[in-house]
Design a protein around this motif. Sequence first.
Motif, PDB file in Angstrom:
ATOM      1  N   THR A  35       0.838  -1.203   0.000  1.00 31.00           N
ATOM      2  CA  THR A  35       0.000   0.000   0.000  1.00 31.00           C
ATOM      3  C   THR A  35       0.870   1.250   0.000  1.00 31.00           C
ATOM      4  N   ASP A  36       0.388   2.268  -0.669  1.00 31.46           N
ATOM      5  CA  ASP A  36       1.034   3.583  -0.615  1.00 31.46           C
ATOM      6  C   ASP A  36      -0.074   4.633  -0.729  1.00 31.46           C
ATOM      7  N   SER A  37      -0.689   4.924   0.379  1.00 35.33           N
ATOM      8  CA  SER A  37      -1.806   5.877   0.392  1.00 35.33           C
ATOM      9  C   SER A  37      -1.361   7.116   1.158  1.00 35.33           C
ATOM     10  N   TRP A  38      -1.535   8.247   0.561  1.00 30.81           N
ATOM     11  CA  TRP A  38      -1.153   9.483   1.264  1.00 30.81           C
ATOM     12  C   TRP A  38      -2.345  10.413   1.336  1.00 30.81           C
ATOM     13  N   GLY A  39      -2.364  11.225   2.349  1.00 31.47           N
ATOM     14  CA  GLY A  39      -3.469  12.162   2.489  1.00 31.47           C
ATOM     15  C   GLY A  39      -3.145  13.254   3.476  1.00 31.47           C
ATOM     16  N   LYS A  40      -3.891  14.310   3.400  1.00 28.36           N
ATOM     17  CA  LYS A  40      -3.724  15.448   4.307  1.00 28.36           C
ATOM     18  C   LYS A  40      -5.079  15.831   4.882  1.00 28.36           C
ATOM     19  N   ALA A 161     -14.088  24.045  10.232  1.00 26.41           N
ATOM     20  CA  ALA A 161     -14.235  23.539   8.860  1.00 26.41           C
ATOM     21  C   ALA A 161     -13.031  22.648   8.569  1.00 26.41           C
ATOM     22  N   ILE A 162     -13.310  21.402   8.244  1.00 27.94           N
ATOM     23  CA  ILE A 162     -12.237  20.412   8.075  1.00 27.94           C
ATOM     24  C   ILE A 162     -12.382  19.749   6.711  1.00 27.94           C
ATOM     25  N   TYR A 163     -11.285  19.646   6.006  1.00 27.61           N
ATOM     26  CA  TYR A 163     -11.286  18.960   4.708  1.00 27.61           C
ATOM     27  C   TYR A 163     -10.137  17.951   4.705  1.00 27.61           C
ATOM     28  N   GLU A 164     -10.422  16.742   4.254  1.00 23.45           N
ATOM     29  CA  GLU A 164      -9.406  15.681   4.240  1.00 23.45           C
ATOM     30  C   GLU A 164      -9.446  14.974   2.897  1.00 23.45           C
ATOM     31  N   GLU A 165      -8.283  14.730   2.334  1.00 24.29           N
ATOM     32  CA  GLU A 165      -8.210  14.059   1.026  1.00 24.29           C
ATOM     33  C   GLU A 165      -7.219  12.904   1.113  1.00 24.29           C
ATOM     34  N   VAL A 166      -7.552  11.807   0.459  1.00 23.78           N
ATOM     35  CA  VAL A 166      -6.700  10.618   0.513  1.00 23.78           C
ATOM     36  C   VAL A 166      -6.591  10.013  -0.877  1.00 23.78           C
ATOM     37  N   GLN A 167      -5.365   9.793  -1.290  1.00 23.08           N
ATOM     38  CA  GLN A 167      -5.134   9.095  -2.560  1.00 23.08           C
ATOM     39  C   GLN A 167      -4.640   7.698  -2.230  1.00 23.08           C
ATOM     40  N   VAL A 168      -5.428   6.709  -2.619  1.00 19.51           N
ATOM     41  CA  VAL A 168      -5.149   5.315  -2.270  1.00 19.51           C
ATOM     42  C   VAL A 168      -4.445   4.637  -3.443  1.00 19.51           C
ATOM     43  N   ALA A 169      -3.372   3.921  -3.142  1.00 15.55           N
ATOM     44  CA  ALA A 169      -2.728   3.094  -4.171  1.00 15.55           C
ATOM     45  C   ALA A 169      -2.381   1.752  -3.550  1.00 15.55           C
TER      46      ALA A 169
END
Lengths: 474, 434
Positions: A35-40, A161-169
């Motif tokens: 797995t290599d998933s990154w997010g902020k 106000a919270i925003y979260e993004e994740v790119q899953v690989a």
Amino acid sequence: MRVEGSEFLRGAKSDLEKLVGELAQYFQYVSILATDSWGKRYGVQKSGVQVEESRWTERGFVARVFNGRNYSEYSFNQLQPVADMVDAVREAAERSLRRMTQAGAPVARLPLIEETETEGSFHGEVGILPGRMSVADKLARLAEIRDQAFAQSERLVDFRAIYEEVQVAKVFLSQRKQLEQAYVWSQGYLFPIVRRDGRTKRAFRAFSGLKGPELLEEMAGAVPASIQLAESLLDAAAVPPGEYEVICAPEVVGLIAHEAFGHGVEMDMFVKKRAKAEEYLGQAVASPLVTMHDGAAAACHVSSYWFDDEGTPAGDTIIIDAGILRTGISDLLSALRLGTPPTGNGKRESFERKAYARMTNTFFAPGNDRLEEMIASIRHGYLLDGAESGMEDPKNWGIQCMVLRGQEIRDGRLTGKLVSPVLMTGYVPDLLRSISMVSGEVRLFGSGACGKGHKEWAKVSDGGPYIKAKARLG
Amino acid sequence: MIEMIRQILQNHPEVDAFTIGAELTESLELFFIRRELDMNRAKKVAHYRVTVYKDFEADGVRYRGSAQVEIHPTLSGPEIRRAVADAVFAAALVRNPWYPLVEPAPLIVEAPPGNFGTGDLADWLPALTEALYRNDCHEAGWINSAEVFLNRIKLRLVNSAGVDRSRVAYGAELEVIVNWREADHEVEIFRDLHFAAFGPDAIAAQVREMLHYGREKALARLTPALRQYTVILTGEPVREFFRYYQAQVGAQNVYEGTSLFKVGQSVQGDAVRGDRISLSLDPTLPFSTASSPFDPDGLPVQPVVIVRDGRLLRYRGDTRYASYLGVPPTGNIANLVIDGGSRPLAELKADPYLEIASFSDFQMDPLTGDFGGEIRLGWYNDGHQTVPVSGGSISGNIRAVQEEMYLSRELQQENNFVGPQSVKLLNVSVTGAQ
């Protein structure tokens, strides 16, 4: 925009293929999930700003091998020479097993996993890729959302106000499978906290989907409604305990689906004889108006993927068909034990954790009623919205749903009186059999995390149409 | 790895300060169905979590921006430099009031002694399993399944102010499901136990109590509709109940305005007729997985009293939020201690009551004080007899009950919580299951 896969995984793939090949000399079945998933996660509130790593960030590997009796796993996140990794996996597989058998512990025997040759890759699509919008622009948009909120209400103590993004690989490799996938999901929250005369109330609005920063615009559009919701709760009373006719909004319906026959049909619970549902397969457990799905391929939402964490293709399982309980959802090892097909529901919290049978996108199918007709049909009850949390009881079919708000209905009309918070409890079949009306529009929600017991957090979505039912409120 | 990260941070011209937290975890895991070992797992992972700080001034005010990033051990040197550069860029956009990093200082207390550090980690697995299954000896009740996790975590914390702390922590987790069958009715009881040192008798006692609860639940009637009734919370829900005070005495909540608690004032209202609470933090609590002589920022910590006899003495706060309030930091201590009351549990049961030992998920809203949960096991006393009950729910708000609540003299420990075994609340709303 197309979501690209992980450069790191592409670079590591050759070594991982060698590792599978070497391990196959010692073990009849070998697989590796990489797995290599990154997010902020970006947060803005009255008194501070946060930029943090997403809790869903991960980069690592888990090897699964057939140890001759059942399966052993080793999770690691450092690449070493292949020979060293082979030794580490072998040692990990044997160490505790050896110690336990020396102590006389009985060991379960499982069949060997049989796989069909599969190779391919999947790349999700998203409106805006996370990297295409700068950090500065994301924080600025969140700050605008916060400022918009404070301009609207003097009762606000804070507004988050919270925003979260994740790119899953992910890459899955075994002797017969080579799979790759990459996709993006995001979620956001608006948390107004209001106070009047020393009384504090909070509300929330949540947003999620297979989306990127375009989610920020959805959030911005919901600020006025979120403030209105929080302020309305300042006048809310406690609900008089009792059984009522209720209309559950899609978010609450999702919670019911999730807790009632989501957890209740996870088939690793069948293996352990923890699920009452196993005894009711083929029987009526709900109103004929109820049809319920779960599957990564059943909807496009935050738990949609091409293959699960055991390399099984995504599915669309009809759990309840017109009130009849048909089947459960299964991980690979439970399916092996039960002699049933795996349904693509083997999920891990991360590469560091075990795979269990887990929900994906779980929802009730639409009906033919209109919300206005549903409200008009109630003499005294509540329209429940704002799903906060729930808890399952697969063995005894109890259900607990914590709901933010109930709007009173009297003689077919909303009275404007509110109750909050509302605890909805009951016996699952009673609740589902009482469903007498189902609206036509299905909405899914995926901003939360689902635990198994009190751990193993996984991303899921759930939802449905509006339903009318009878429930105990307190 | 940590030295490479430190060098990259020290050589970056835009980094004003930094912290690096390293965790190297070795874990052994066993998964049982009944008594059979169904799967074994092992884990060896390293995590490096970096926070970079960027200082700046605007309109005569000092600010300190920060951003966190995880540096995976598989990142190359150039990749780490890029990740740090991204974090610095983000930190420059974060406008938070300035606060200091923790400075080097001698430790004040020692970590409580443990025993998992002796011998090979795998040697503890049979011992843990023996304690777990010691009381699994009934025909009508049994351990349905269990999961055993044993972790050894090497921690190191470094910051740019010169703090460099390290220690080895141990943590065990037992997830246990117990079933009990009476006639054709089978129930289950669930617990997730955490502890930092091996206490076989405590583990066995937990399982024995679960089996007892299982039998009681199998025999339970449906909870009657009691409307407003005296409720006694016993065991696991007590910890969640006190989460309200734990949150409201926090410096962060006070700073953000979500707590109105004031030092010197009563935390339970103006007309307390029941027991007054005393709340303290103890980083030396034996068996707790949260015990540590320093907090996550590296600050040396020691036991501290926050509330005594219902009166707030000081806020609980880490270095950042204590600095914002202009008060000394207690450090971020996760061990909560609530003193027991003056009366034994038996006296709290002098009048009719509904005692609840297990909920589906008892919840306390730490902001509003709303609490509630579905009852999985309780005992209903109507003044004449006591019967086990299940189903239905309770709900209420702590502000409505805190002026007259009573704490048992008997204490319990659940990992990082020590507090009364039971709390008696008056006039709580009870929804029946009948």
